[in-house]
Structure formats: C-alpha cells, structure tokens
Design a protein around this motif. Sequence first.
Motif, mmCIF file in Angstrom:
data_model
loop_
_atom_site.group_PDB
_atom_site.id
_atom_site.type_symbol
_atom_site.label_atom_id
_atom_site.label_comp_id
_atom_site.label_asym_id
_atom_site.label_seq_id
_atom_site.Cartn_x
_atom_site.Cartn_y
_atom_site.Cartn_z
ATOM 1 N N VAL A 1 0.809 -1.223 0.000
ATOM 2 C CA VAL A 1 0.000 0.000 0.000
ATOM 3 C C VAL A 1 0.846 1.279 0.000
ATOM 4 N N PRO A 2 1.886 1.414 0.830
ATOM 5 C CA PRO A 2 2.669 2.649 0.751
ATOM 6 C C PRO A 2 3.276 2.892 -0.639
ATOM 7 N N LEU A 3 3.661 1.814 -1.315
ATOM 8 C CA LEU A 3 4.206 1.946 -2.665
ATOM 9 C C LEU A 3 3.127 2.391 -3.650
ATOM 10 N N ARG B 1 -11.257 -0.693 -7.065
ATOM 11 C CA ARG B 1 -10.088 -0.633 -7.947
ATOM 12 C C ARG B 1 -8.750 -0.735 -7.212
ATOM 13 N N TYR B 2 -8.722 -0.476 -5.918
ATOM 14 C CA TYR B 2 -7.476 -0.527 -5.150
ATOM 15 C C TYR B 2 -7.350 -1.822 -4.348
ATOM 16 N N SER B 3 -8.242 -2.753 -4.591
ATOM 17 C CA SER B 3 -8.268 -4.019 -3.874
ATOM 18 C C SER B 3 -7.103 -4.927 -4.272
ATOM 19 N N HIS B 4 -6.697 -5.751 -3.330
ATOM 20 C CA HIS B 4 -5.698 -6.785 -3.615
ATOM 21 C C HIS B 4 -6.145 -7.675 -4.767
ATOM 22 N N GLU B 5 -7.464 -7.769 -4.986
ATOM 23 C CA GLU B 5 -8.011 -8.598 -6.071
ATOM 24 C C GLU B 5 -7.493 -8.172 -7.446
ATOM 25 N N HIS B 6 -7.139 -6.906 -7.581
ATOM 26 C CA HIS B 6 -6.715 -6.359 -8.875
ATOM 27 C C HIS B 6 -5.217 -6.055 -8.905
ATOM 28 N N ALA B 7 -4.490 -6.644 -7.977
ATOM 29 C CA ALA B 7 -3.055 -6.370 -7.874
ATOM 30 C C ALA B 7 -2.228 -7.621 -8.122
ATOM 31 N N LEU B 8 -1.118 -7.411 -8.783
ATOM 32 C CA LEU B 8 -0.076 -8.423 -8.899
ATOM 33 C C LEU B 8 1.157 -7.860 -8.216
ATOM 34 N N VAL B 9 1.934 -8.740 -7.606
ATOM 35 C CA VAL B 9 3.210 -8.319 -7.030
ATOM 36 C C VAL B 9 4.341 -9.106 -7.672
ATOM 37 N N LEU B 10 5.476 -8.492 -7.735
ATOM 38 C CA LEU B 10 6.689 -9.149 -8.210
ATOM 39 C C LEU B 10 7.600 -9.298 -7.010
ATOM 40 N N GLU B 11 7.970 -10.526 -6.723
ATOM 41 C CA GLU B 11 8.898 -10.803 -5.636
ATOM 42 C C GLU B 11 10.284 -11.038 -6.216
ATOM 43 N N SER B 12 11.265 -10.481 -5.570
ATOM 44 C CA SER B 12 12.657 -10.688 -5.938
ATOM 45 C C SER B 12 13.386 -11.209 -4.696
ATOM 46 N N GLU B 13 13.905 -12.429 -4.806
ATOM 47 C CA GLU B 13 14.594 -13.052 -3.672
ATOM 48 C C GLU B 13 13.723 -13.038 -2.418
ATOM 49 N N GLY B 14 12.408 -13.271 -2.601
ATOM 50 C CA GLY B 14 11.484 -13.364 -1.481
ATOM 51 C C GLY B 14 10.928 -12.052 -0.963
ATOM 52 N N GLU B 15 11.399 -10.914 -1.501
ATOM 53 C CA GLU B 15 10.889 -9.608 -1.081
ATOM 54 C C GLU B 15 9.944 -9.057 -2.133
ATOM 55 N N ILE B 16 8.920 -8.314 -1.703
ATOM 56 C CA ILE B 16 8.058 -7.636 -2.666
ATOM 57 C C ILE B 16 8.843 -6.463 -3.239
ATOM 58 N N ALA B 17 9.117 -6.539 -4.531
ATOM 59 C CA ALA B 17 9.918 -5.526 -5.200
ATOM 60 C C ALA B 17 9.069 -4.563 -6.016
ATOM 61 N N LEU C 1 1.449 1.450 -11.144
ATOM 62 C CA LEU C 1 2.636 0.598 -11.131
ATOM 63 C C LEU C 1 3.646 1.225 -10.187
ATOM 64 N N THR C 2 4.250 0.405 -9.348
ATOM 65 C CA THR C 2 5.218 0.916 -8.398
ATOM 66 C C THR C 2 6.338 -0.094 -8.175
ATOM 67 N N VAL C 3 7.536 0.428 -7.977
ATOM 68 C CA VAL C 3 8.701 -0.406 -7.674
ATOM 69 C C VAL C 3 9.320 0.134 -6.389
ATOM 70 N N ALA C 4 9.616 -0.753 -5.458
ATOM 71 C CA ALA C 4 10.237 -0.353 -4.188
ATOM 72 C C ALA C 4 11.584 0.308 -4.469
ATOM 73 N N PRO C 5 11.915 1.362 -3.722
ATOM 74 C CA PRO C 5 13.160 2.099 -3.980
ATOM 75 C C PRO C 5 14.408 1.221 -4.088
ATOM 76 N N ALA C 6 14.545 0.234 -3.237
ATOM 77 C CA ALA C 6 15.743 -0.621 -3.256
ATOM 78 C C ALA C 6 15.820 -1.498 -4.496
ATOM 79 N N HIS D 1 12.276 -4.581 -13.026
ATOM 80 C CA HIS D 1 11.062 -5.153 -12.448
ATOM 81 C C HIS D 1 9.789 -4.536 -13.025
ATOM 82 N N ALA D 2 9.802 -3.237 -13.298
ATOM 83 C CA ALA D 2 8.605 -2.588 -13.866
ATOM 84 C C ALA D 2 8.266 -3.223 -15.208
#
Length: 193
Positions: free
Chosen positions: A18-20, A55-71, A118-123, A129-130
């Motif tokens: 959510v913060p991302l 529209r902001y529900s987890h139902e409509h979201a995909l996440v990309l994990e990199s080495e086990g972290e949400i990236a 679309l959002t990518v974690a700063p690290a 990933h985008a």
Amino acid sequence: MNGIRVRPARVDDAAEVVPLLVEAIDHLALQLAGAGDHAGAVPFFTRLFEACGNRYSHEHALVLESEGEIAAAILAYPGCDEEALVAPALTASRARDPFGTYQHEPESASDEFYLDALTVAPAHRGAGHAAALIEAVCMRAAAAGHARAGLLVDLDKPGVKRLYGKLGFVVDGERSLAGHRYEHMSRALAPCY
C-alpha cells in the motif's frame, strides 16, 4: 531474472504494497484520502486494499517478488469495469468527508485492460522489475481475451513514458485527473492460443 516471481497480491501484502501504491497514485491518492502527504493516505488505501470489489483491492493487484521480497506491484483490471470499481472508493471518500465533492474522472477506455498504478520499491528500482511486471500483466490480459492494454503516464515523468514506449505503448490521447495532466498510452496485445 533469477529469483523473480509474479503472483496475485494477498490481503497480508498490505503493509508492504500500500505505501508503494499510494506513492504511485500520488495526487489522486491525496485527494481521495484527504491527506496532506503519502503517509497520511496509507490507512485509507489499506482499508481499500484489504477489501474486495474496488479498484485498489488486492483482487486487482499483482506483485513481483525478488529473492522473497516484494519488489514491485501493479493494479490492473478491465477498463469496462472502471466505473463500478471506482464507486466504493468514492463512497469511502464521501464517508470520510461528507461535504467534499468527489466525482469519477474516467481514466481508461472501455475496450482495454487498464494498468492503473505501477510501483517499484526504492531498493529495487533500475532492475527491470517494472518492465517484467507490465509484461506479466499484458500476458494475463491477452490470455483472458483482451486485445489492448492502456495506461496513463504523468507528463512530468518523461523517463516513465520512455519505458512504456520501449514496451510498445504509444500515446493516443490525454486526460486530466485531480487537476493534473496525463497522456493515455496503449498497446495491442497478442492473442494467446
């Protein structure tokens, strides 16, 4: 990309995702949440992310994990569903501020699969990933029978526009949302057989 996995978001991803997403939604997030900054908008959007049917529900979201972290994360849904998916967020905004004027400003075209945020974690920025997440969404949309994907790009973010251009998106219009200007970009999706 070793160690990369794209999966549907889950309710328990809210604290990381959510913060991302609020950062990506930016101007509109602040307006809907009645917040002065991104951190202030997080509780409002957390409730929407954890709920269903908006529209902001987890139902409509995909996440990309990199080495086990949400990236990275993306919100996406059929454009023809936008109006119905917006209604719960507007209802929540009106409940928070009954004297506010909240109205729906259409973002998508009804014949496209809309990539909302679309959002990518700063690290994890700069690691591709985008692009990987956009391609994953486009493949899923094509497999579901959608012929076109669309998105908005902030006129103040030319680097993001270049990324979308490299991924086959072309400018086909302009929109104004929450007093801010965006270009609408779309791309044809290859049918899946």
